[in-house]
Structures are given as structure tokens and as C-alpha cells.
Design a protein around this motif. Structure first.
Motif, PDB file in Angstrom:
ATOM      1  N   THR A 173       0.843  -1.188   0.000  1.00 38.54           N
ATOM      2  CA  THR A 173       0.000   0.000   0.000  1.00 38.54           C
ATOM      3  C   THR A 173       0.882   1.243   0.000  1.00 38.54           C
ATOM      4  OG1 THR A 173      -0.039   0.233   2.403  1.00 38.54           O
ATOM      5  CG2 THR A 173      -1.702  -1.227   1.428  1.00 38.54           C
ATOM      6  N   GLY A 174       0.283   2.377   0.100  1.00 40.89           N
ATOM      7  CA  GLY A 174       1.042   3.612   0.212  1.00 40.89           C
ATOM      8  C   GLY A 174       1.755   3.678   1.552  1.00 40.89           C
ATOM      9  N   ARG A 175       2.703   4.603   1.653  1.00 44.21           N
ATOM     10  CA  ARG A 175       3.458   4.775   2.892  1.00 44.21           C
ATOM     11  C   ARG A 175       2.761   5.787   3.794  1.00 44.21           C
ATOM     12  NH1 ARG A 175       9.166   6.030   0.316  1.00 44.21           N
ATOM     13  NH2 ARG A 175       7.781   6.895  -1.233  1.00 44.21           N
ATOM     14  N   TYR A 176       2.836   5.541   5.074  1.00 48.24           N
ATOM     15  CA  TYR A 176       2.328   6.466   6.085  1.00 48.24           C
ATOM     16  C   TYR A 176       3.501   6.768   7.006  1.00 48.24           C
ATOM     17  CZ  TYR A 176      -1.988   4.678   4.235  1.00 48.24           C
ATOM     18  OH  TYR A 176      -2.977   4.317   3.377  1.00 48.24           O
ATOM     19  N   ALA A 177       3.826   8.040   7.135  1.00 51.23           N
ATOM     20  CA  ALA A 177       5.002   8.413   7.917  1.00 51.23           C
ATOM     21  C   ALA A 177       4.629   9.344   9.057  1.00 51.23           C
ATOM     22  CB  ALA A 177       6.041   9.080   7.017  1.00 51.23           C
ATOM     23  N   PRO A 178       5.202   9.117  10.229  1.00 51.02           N
ATOM     24  CA  PRO A 178       4.954  10.014  11.359  1.00 51.02           C
ATOM     25  C   PRO A 178       5.293  11.466  11.001  1.00 51.02           C
ATOM     26  CG  PRO A 178       6.056   8.038  12.112  1.00 51.02           C
ATOM     27  CD  PRO A 178       6.066   7.989  10.614  1.00 51.02           C
ATOM     28  N   GLY A 179       4.370  12.350  11.341  1.00 49.89           N
ATOM     29  CA  GLY A 179       4.570  13.762  11.054  1.00 49.89           C
ATOM     30  C   GLY A 179       3.889  14.223   9.783  1.00 49.89           C
ATOM     31  N   TYR A 180       3.400  13.312   8.968  1.00 48.86           N
ATOM     32  CA  TYR A 180       2.686  13.655   7.744  1.00 48.86           C
ATOM     33  C   TYR A 180       1.202  13.389   7.932  1.00 48.86           C
ATOM     34  CZ  TYR A 180       7.147  13.938   5.368  1.00 48.86           C
ATOM     35  OH  TYR A 180       8.412  14.296   4.994  1.00 48.86           O
ATOM     36  N   GLY A 181       0.391  14.331   7.506  1.00 43.16           N
ATOM     37  CA  GLY A 181      -1.052  14.167   7.619  1.00 43.16           C
ATOM     38  C   GLY A 181      -1.475  13.956   9.058  1.00 43.16           C
ATOM     39  N   ASP A 182      -2.287  12.943   9.277  1.00 40.75           N
ATOM     40  CA  ASP A 182      -2.805  12.646  10.615  1.00 40.75           C
ATOM     41  C   ASP A 182      -1.932  11.678  11.404  1.00 40.75           C
ATOM     42  OD1 ASP A 182      -4.940  14.253  10.075  1.00 40.75           O
ATOM     43  OD2 ASP A 182      -6.305  12.623   9.564  1.00 40.75           O
ATOM     44  N   CYS A 183      -0.819  11.254  10.835  1.00 38.41           N
ATOM     45  CA  CYS A 183       0.043  10.283  11.510  1.00 38.41           C
ATOM     46  C   CYS A 183       0.889  11.023  12.558  1.00 38.41           C
ATOM     47  CB  CYS A 183       0.932   9.593  10.484  1.00 38.41           C
ATOM     48  SG  CYS A 183       1.749   8.128  11.103  1.00 38.41           S
ATOM     49  N   PRO A 184       0.679  10.731  13.846  1.00 33.30           N
ATOM     50  CA  PRO A 184       1.354  11.494  14.905  1.00 33.30           C
ATOM     51  C   PRO A 184       2.862  11.266  14.935  1.00 33.30           C
ATOM     52  CG  PRO A 184       0.201   9.626  15.843  1.00 33.30           C
ATOM     53  CD  PRO A 184      -0.156   9.663  14.382  1.00 33.30           C
ATOM     54  N   LEU A 185       3.590  12.324  15.173  1.00 34.77           N
ATOM     55  CA  LEU A 185       5.044  12.270  15.255  1.00 34.77           C
ATOM     56  C   LEU A 185       5.499  11.332  16.379  1.00 34.77           C
ATOM     57  CD1 LEU A 185       7.424  13.533  13.781  1.00 34.77           C
ATOM     58  CD2 LEU A 185       7.365  15.385  15.446  1.00 34.77           C
ATOM     59  N   GLU A 186       4.695  11.212  17.417  1.00 35.41           N
ATOM     60  CA  GLU A 186       5.026  10.332  18.549  1.00 35.41           C
ATOM     61  C   GLU A 186       5.153   8.865  18.128  1.00 35.41           C
ATOM     62  OE1 GLU A 186       3.236  14.028  19.984  1.00 35.41           O
ATOM     63  OE2 GLU A 186       2.526  12.552  18.543  1.00 35.41           O
ATOM     64  N   LEU A 187       4.606   8.516  16.982  1.00 33.97           N
ATOM     65  CA  LEU A 187       4.699   7.137  16.495  1.00 33.97           C
ATOM     66  C   LEU A 187       6.150   6.745  16.204  1.00 33.97           C
ATOM     67  CD1 LEU A 187       3.064   4.628  15.797  1.00 33.97           C
ATOM     68  CD2 LEU A 187       2.768   5.549  13.493  1.00 33.97           C
ATOM     69  N   ASN A 188       7.006   7.729  15.946  1.00 29.39           N
ATOM     70  CA  ASN A 188       8.438   7.442  15.749  1.00 29.39           C
ATOM     71  C   ASN A 188       8.999   6.658  16.926  1.00 29.39           C
ATOM     72  OD1 ASN A 188       9.195   8.403  13.230  1.00 29.39           O
ATOM     73  ND2 ASN A 188       9.491  10.491  13.977  1.00 29.39           N
ATOM     74  N   ASP A 189       8.591   7.018  18.147  1.00 30.46           N
ATOM     75  CA  ASP A 189       9.104   6.338  19.347  1.00 30.46           C
ATOM     76  C   ASP A 189       8.824   4.838  19.285  1.00 30.46           C
ATOM     77  OD1 ASP A 189       9.459   8.997  19.988  1.00 30.46           O
ATOM     78  OD2 ASP A 189       8.196   8.951  21.769  1.00 30.46           O
TER      79      ASP A 189
ATOM     80  N   LEU B 156      13.891  12.506  14.616  1.00 35.95           N
ATOM     81  CA  LEU B 156      14.903  11.490  14.380  1.00 35.95           C
ATOM     82  C   LEU B 156      16.282  12.117  14.225  1.00 35.95           C
ATOM     83  CD1 LEU B 156      12.906   9.407  11.758  1.00 35.95           C
ATOM     84  CD2 LEU B 156      13.140   8.946  14.193  1.00 35.95           C
ATOM     85  N   ALA B 157      17.290  11.405  14.705  1.00 38.99           N
ATOM     86  CA  ALA B 157      18.677  11.830  14.539  1.00 38.99           C
ATOM     87  C   ALA B 157      19.448  10.626  14.007  1.00 38.99           C
ATOM     88  CB  ALA B 157      19.251  12.295  15.876  1.00 38.99           C
ATOM     89  N   PRO B 158      20.183  10.756  12.927  1.00 37.10           N
ATOM     90  CA  PRO B 158      20.531  11.989  12.248  1.00 37.10           C
ATOM     91  C   PRO B 158      19.346  12.621  11.516  1.00 37.10           C
ATOM     92  CG  PRO B 158      21.507  10.111  11.110  1.00 37.10           C
ATOM     93  CD  PRO B 158      20.838   9.582  12.341  1.00 37.10           C
ATOM     94  N   ARG B 159      19.496  13.942  11.309  1.00 35.30           N
ATOM     95  CA  ARG B 159      18.460  14.670  10.589  1.00 35.30           C
ATOM     96  C   ARG B 159      18.297  14.098   9.187  1.00 35.30           C
ATOM     97  NH1 ARG B 159      19.887  20.793  10.733  1.00 35.30           N
ATOM     98  NH2 ARG B 159      21.890  19.946  10.154  1.00 35.30           N
ATOM     99  N   LYS B 160      17.177  14.368   8.581  1.00 30.05           N
ATOM    100  CA  LYS B 160      16.806  13.887   7.245  1.00 30.05           C
ATOM    101  C   LYS B 160      16.542  12.388   7.224  1.00 30.05           C
ATOM    102  CE  LYS B 160      18.871  17.613   4.654  1.00 30.05           C
ATOM    103  NZ  LYS B 160      19.633  17.993   3.481  1.00 30.05           N
ATOM    104  N   SER B 161      16.405  11.771   8.392  1.00 28.41           N
ATOM    105  CA  SER B 161      16.009  10.369   8.473  1.00 28.41           C
ATOM    106  C   SER B 161      14.490  10.327   8.506  1.00 28.41           C
ATOM    107  CB  SER B 161      16.559   9.724   9.745  1.00 28.41           C
ATOM    108  OG  SER B 161      17.958   9.755   9.746  1.00 28.41           O
ATOM    109  N   THR B 162      13.928   9.197   8.146  1.00 23.47           N
ATOM    110  CA  THR B 162      12.476   9.056   8.195  1.00 23.47           C
ATOM    111  C   THR B 162      12.093   7.617   8.506  1.00 23.47           C
ATOM    112  OG1 THR B 162      10.399   9.495   7.007  1.00 23.47           O
ATOM    113  CG2 THR B 162      12.225   8.630   5.712  1.00 23.47           C
ATOM    114  N   THR B 163      10.932   7.456   9.071  1.00 21.85           N
ATOM    115  CA  THR B 163      10.351   6.132   9.286  1.00 21.85           C
ATOM    116  C   THR B 163       9.023   6.112   8.543  1.00 21.85           C
ATOM    117  OG1 THR B 163       9.242   6.869  11.301  1.00 21.85           O
ATOM    118  CG2 THR B 163      11.393   5.815  11.563  1.00 21.85           C
ATOM    119  N   ALA B 164       8.527   4.930   8.256  1.00 21.91           N
ATOM    120  CA  ALA B 164       7.244   4.823   7.561  1.00 21.91           C
ATOM    121  C   ALA B 164       6.642   3.450   7.803  1.00 21.91           C
ATOM    122  CB  ALA B 164       7.419   5.058   6.068  1.00 21.91           C
TER     123      ALA B 164
END
Length: 103
Positions: free
Chosen positions: A20-36, A58-66
Motif C-alpha cells: 500500500t502507500g506509505r504512512y510516515a509520522p509527522g505527515y497528515g494525521d500520523c502522529p510524530l510520537e509514532l516514531n518512538d 529522528l537523529a541523524p536529521r533527514k532520516s524518516t520512518t514509515a
């Protein structure tokens, strides 16, 4: 991207599954806290050196989770458009007569 390309494609072809499509913390309704939770679940600090700040960044900067889903049928989403955008009324693209997703 690399993981999706290698693991996702091989698995999906072998088992006739679709991503499916990607859902990433901090985008749309996906809470940034989900990164934890995501980083804790796969132990990113030891695995690849990806850490989380107290602000859930996230550190290093420019990293992402999905998160990706897996389905047994092709998944076709709808393109996000101006009608659902929360910046619709103040959008600089619309004022210029175009959209942010125009090709």
C-alpha cells in the motif's frame, strides 16, 4: 526506500501480494510520537544508529520512518487534491492558477 525495494518487491512477487502507500509520522494525521514506537520495535539505535529526540524527531536529521501495508489485491489510492487540503483557502499555488501536485 532500499528495504522496500529489496524485501517488499521480492516478497510481493513471490506471494502475489501488493504494498500500500506509505504512512510516515509527522505527515497528515500520523502522529510524530509514532516514531518512538516504530524505532523501539525494530531497535534502530543498535541496528542502524537512528535515535529519537525527546521531541520525537529522528537523529541523524533527514532520516524518516514509515509504515506500509500489505494486501492480497492491488491497492489504488486517490491522489490528494485541493478539495481535501487544509491550506486550500490560503494556497499560493492556487492563487497562481496551478496546484502543488501538477506535473
Amino acid at each position: 526506500e532500499i528495504l522496500i525495494g529489496l524485501v517488499g518487491s521480492e516478497m510481493c512477487i513471490r506471494d502475489s501480494l501488493y504494498l500500500t502507500g506509505r504512512y510516515a509520522p509527522g505527515y497528515g494525521d500520523c502522529p510524530l510520537e509514532l516514531n518512538d514506537e516504530l524505532c523501539l520495535a525494530v531497535d534502530t539505535v543498535r541496528g542502524c544508529g537512528l535515535a529519537i529526540t525527546p521531541q520525537h524527531l529522528l537523529a541523524p536529521r533527514k532520516s524518516t520512518t514509515a509504515i506500509l501495508g500489505i494486501a492480497d489485491h492491488p491497492v489504488t489510492g486517490t491522489l490528494a487534491g485541493c478539495t481535501t487540503c487544509h491550506l486550500r483557502e490560503t494556497c499560493s499555488f492556487r492563487k497562481q492558477g496551478t496546484t502543488c501536485f501538477a506535473k
